[in-house]
Design an enzyme around this catalytic site. Structure first.
Site, mmCIF file in Angstrom:
data_model
loop_
_atom_site.group_PDB
_atom_site.id
_atom_site.type_symbol
_atom_site.label_atom_id
_atom_site.label_comp_id
_atom_site.label_asym_id
_atom_site.label_seq_id
_atom_site.Cartn_x
_atom_site.Cartn_y
_atom_site.Cartn_z
ATOM 1 N N HIS A 5 -3.419 -5.095 1.335
ATOM 2 C CA HIS A 5 -4.860 -5.231 1.207
ATOM 3 C C HIS A 5 -5.303 -6.500 1.912
ATOM 4 C CE1 HIS A 5 -8.837 -5.508 -0.626
ATOM 5 N NE2 HIS A 5 -8.726 -4.213 -0.779
ATOM 6 N N ASP A 43 -5.224 2.904 -4.041
ATOM 7 C CA ASP A 43 -4.987 4.265 -3.551
ATOM 8 C C ASP A 43 -3.575 4.759 -3.822
ATOM 9 O OD1 ASP A 43 -7.539 4.653 -2.524
ATOM 10 O OD2 ASP A 43 -7.060 3.420 -0.793
HETATM 11 N N1 CMC Z 1 3.000 -1.101 5.507
HETATM 12 C C1 CMC Z 1 3.759 -1.893 6.310
HETATM 13 N N2 CMC Z 1 3.354 -3.074 6.799
HETATM 14 C C2 CMC Z 1 2.110 -3.482 6.484
HETATM 15 C C3 CMC Z 1 1.273 -2.725 5.639
HETATM 16 C C4 CMC Z 1 1.755 -1.489 5.156
HETATM 17 N N3 CMC Z 1 1.001 -0.735 4.371
HETATM 18 N N4 CMC Z 1 0.095 -3.359 5.489
HETATM 19 C C5 CMC Z 1 0.181 -4.492 6.221
HETATM 20 N N5 CMC Z 1 1.406 -4.561 6.793
HETATM 21 C C6 CMC Z 1 1.907 -5.683 7.613
HETATM 22 C C7 CMC Z 1 1.302 -5.632 9.013
HETATM 23 O O1 CMC Z 1 2.124 -4.913 9.914
HETATM 24 C C8 CMC Z 1 1.220 -7.098 9.357
HETATM 25 O O2 CMC Z 1 2.497 -7.546 9.754
HETATM 26 P P1 CMC Z 1 2.648 -8.725 10.866
HETATM 27 O O3 CMC Z 1 1.990 -9.928 10.252
HETATM 28 O O4 CMC Z 1 4.121 -8.860 11.037
HETATM 29 O O5 CMC Z 1 1.918 -8.214 12.081
HETATM 30 C C9 CMC Z 1 0.906 -7.784 8.012
HETATM 31 O O6 CMC Z 1 1.431 -6.890 7.003
HETATM 32 C C10 CMC Z 1 -0.575 -8.009 7.772
HETATM 33 O O7 CMC Z 1 -1.247 -6.769 7.986
HETATM 34 P P2 CMC Z 1 -2.682 -6.621 8.649
HETATM 35 O O8 CMC Z 1 -2.836 -5.248 9.187
HETATM 36 O O9 CMC Z 1 -2.916 -7.772 9.570
HETATM 37 O O10 CMC Z 1 -3.575 -6.834 7.378
HETATM 38 P P3 CMC Z 1 -5.076 -6.384 7.208
HETATM 39 O O11 CMC Z 1 -5.658 -7.257 6.169
HETATM 40 O O12 CMC Z 1 -5.760 -6.329 8.543
HETATM 41 O O13 CMC Z 1 -4.961 -4.860 6.695
HETATM 42 C C11 CMC Z 1 -4.821 -2.964 5.307
HETATM 43 C C12 CMC Z 1 -5.125 -4.475 5.369
HETATM 44 C C13 CMC Z 1 -5.225 -2.441 3.914
HETATM 45 C C14 CMC Z 1 -5.693 -2.216 6.330
HETATM 46 C C15 CMC Z 1 -3.309 -2.738 5.572
HETATM 47 O O14 CMC Z 1 -2.541 -3.377 4.576
HETATM 48 C C16 CMC Z 1 -2.944 -1.248 5.655
HETATM 49 O O15 CMC Z 1 -3.079 -0.639 6.713
HETATM 50 N N6 CMC Z 1 -2.505 -0.624 4.495
HETATM 51 C C17 CMC Z 1 -2.244 0.789 4.465
HETATM 52 C C18 CMC Z 1 -3.541 1.550 4.279
HETATM 53 C C19 CMC Z 1 -4.093 1.428 2.873
HETATM 54 O O16 CMC Z 1 -3.391 1.597 1.879
HETATM 55 N N7 CMC Z 1 -5.415 1.175 2.777
HETATM 56 C C20 CMC Z 1 -6.137 1.097 1.507
HETATM 57 C C21 CMC Z 1 -6.654 -0.276 1.218
HETATM 58 S S1 CMC Z 1 -7.257 -0.435 -0.479
HETATM 59 C C22 CMC Z 1 -8.581 0.649 -0.597
HETATM 60 C C23 CMC Z 1 -9.672 0.442 0.384
HETATM 61 O O17 CMC Z 1 -9.959 -0.677 0.798
HETATM 62 O O18 CMC Z 1 -10.290 1.411 0.752
#
Ligand code: CMC
Length: 431
Positions: free
Chosen positions: A308, A366
């Site tokens: 998140h 989720d």
């Molecule tokens: N699985 C594997 N690696 C992950 C994941 C994951 N679910 N989420 C983040 N990472 C890694 C990502 O690869 C990155 O690694 P590095 O620093 O080595 O590049 C690091 O963690 C930080 O990730 P980010 O994408 O920069 O973080 P963000 O804040 O931009 O993204 C997120 C947040 C929710 C979009 C992301 O965690 C994700 O894609 N999660 C899966 C989708 C999900 O479950 N979404 C629902 C969110 S809660 C409900 C809502 O908001 O609607």
């Protein structure tokens, strides 16, 4: 805003600027950069708005390190345990706990607006039967502005109020109609003697051929899902609603924009994607393969329902959701459900894995919601519409707050331009 005498000093080239600082009631201090371009002729660069407060707000607060979520100051676990969704709607919209009389009047107002214009049935019939219900919801909620002209003047507080009530009341009806349409069953009209969650379950699962008795435990779990999703401060879809609304667009159009943004798998679409992933994993012994893929930078796969932007600790909503999943599956007599087993084992493995631990990736809301919705009988395509209907009140509260805020302006970010500078057009014959 307080502390206007505190400043942050920003120095670059020959310029030094004193930028006002504010202390919020909770959360990190804020540096006010509104005069940065006017006084310093520079922009800030913050893709994804990871360090940008786009507004001031009194609605929802998240402490991502503590794993805390407050609606108007009330902790989400207390609301999930002791309140119910329509009261939560009142709290989000009006800022305070209602008296019994205020709640009664509010619920009566919602109940009075649950039906949709009869003509809207024809709108539904224009969609293909296999359309995703989120596609239908984007279209139909946007189309409300074509049916309810008397509540689109945003300068009139009474019209804003009516539009707000209409959307909270009608979005469940629209979501249920989208579902019924997709399974080829007749639409079920709302019943005003039922509570919000029971009414939604009935509109989804009743058929004219037999009576549908709402199971109170399922209704409670549904209500809890609504409560847990009701608002989440300035997330992508809420910011979309605010941005759309900042131009003066009508409320129905703004909420349709929010629904469109929510649909993405990184946001509300994650509940559908998560259950599909758990099913794809299929058996507990395949979990390590998927964990390895999630860690592999050359593989775009991510563990859906994990991570998140704000929570760097347990998502407090996920904790409540996990308890609800246990309750609902036990009630349905499917406590040995393979998907739940995979989810629990995946959570256990991921929480011990160095990759997930070091990046503070925890299960989010989720992760377990899809398991509950599946057990209730919803197809995966309905998971995100359920999120959308729950979040409608949050979007509306934030939209109302923005319109009442004298500081708010049309949203218009700037850019770090990296394209060609001015060059002469060459006639096609000469290229
Ligand atoms: N699985 C594997 N690696 C992950 C994941 C994951 N679910 N989420 C983040 N990472 C890694 C990502 O690869 C990155 O690694 P590095 O620093 O080595 O590049 C690091 O963690 C930080 O990730 P980010 O994408 O920069 O973080 P963000 O804040 O931009 O993204 C997120 C947040 C929710 C979009 C992301 O965690 C994700 O894609 N999660 C899966 C989708 C999900 O479950 N979404 C629902 C969110 S809660 C409900 C809502 O908001 O609607």
């Amino acid at each position: 805003m307080t502390d206007e005498k505190r400043t942050a000093t920003l120095t670059f080239d020959d310029t030094t600027l004193e930028l006002p600082m504010y202390s919020p009631s909770a959360g990190p201090d804020v540096i006010d950069i509104r005069r940065l371009y006017a006084d310093g002729k520079v922009f800030t660069y913050d893709p994804g708005f990871t360090s940008t407060a786009s507004c001031d707000s009194t609605i929802t607060y998240i402490d991502g390190d503590k794993g805390e979520l407050l609606y108007r100051g009330y902790p989400i676990d207390q609301l999930a345990e002791s309140s119910h969704y329509t009261e939560v709607c009142y709290i989000l919209l009006y800022g305070e706990l209602p008296t019994p009389e205020q709640l009664k009047i509010f619920e009566q107002k919602i109940t009075k607006h649950t039906m949709v214009h009869d003509q809207m049935q024809h709108l539904f019939r224009g969609f293909r039967r296999d359309a995703h219900p989120m596609a239908i919801m984007c279209g139909v909620v946007g189309a409300l502005s074509a049916f309810y002209h008397d509540s689109t003047d945003i300068s009139d507080p009474d019209q804003r109020e009516i539009a707000s009530i209409r959307m909270i009341a009608k979005v469940p009806t629209i979501a249920a109609m989208a579902y019924k349409y997709s399974v080829g069953q007749p639409f079920v009209q709302p019943r005003n003697d039922l509570d919000y969650a029971s009414n939604f379950l009935r509109m989804c699962f009743a058929v004219p051929a037999e009576d549908y008795v709402v199971n109170p435990i399922l209704a409670k779990a549904m209500d809890r899902i609504f409560t847990l999703h009701a608002d989440h401060e300035q997330n992508a879809s809420t910011s979309t609603v605010r941005l759309a609304g900042s131009s003066g667009a009508n409320p129905f159009a703004c909420i349709a924009a929010g629904i469109a943004c929510l649909w993405g798998p990184a946001h509300g679409g994650a509940n559908q994607a998560c259950l599909e992933m758990l099913r794809e994993i299929g058996t507990v012994d395949r979990i390590p393969e998927y964990v390895a893929r999630a860690k592999d930078k050359s593989d775009p796969f991510r563990l859906m329902g994990f991570g998140h932007r704000v929570y760097k600790n347990f998502d407090p909503r996920a904790k409540v959701m996990k308890e609800s999943a246990d309750e609902v599956l036990e009630l349905m007599g499917i406590e040995n459900n393979e998907t739940l087993k995979i989810a629990k084992e995946l959570e256990r493995i991921a929480l011990e894995d160095e990759y997930f631990v070091s990046k503070k990736l925890y299960p989010n809301v989720d992760f377990y919601s899809g398991i509950i919705l599946d057990a209730m009988g919803f197809p995966t395509s309905m998971f995100t519409p359920v999120f959308a209907l729950s979040r409608t009140v949050g979007w509306i509260s934030q939209w109302q707050e923005m319109l009442g805020d004298p500081q708010s302006k049309i949203g218009r970010p700037r850019q770090l331009y990296q394209g060609a500078t001015s060059r002469d057009y060459v006639d096609i014959a000469k290229r």
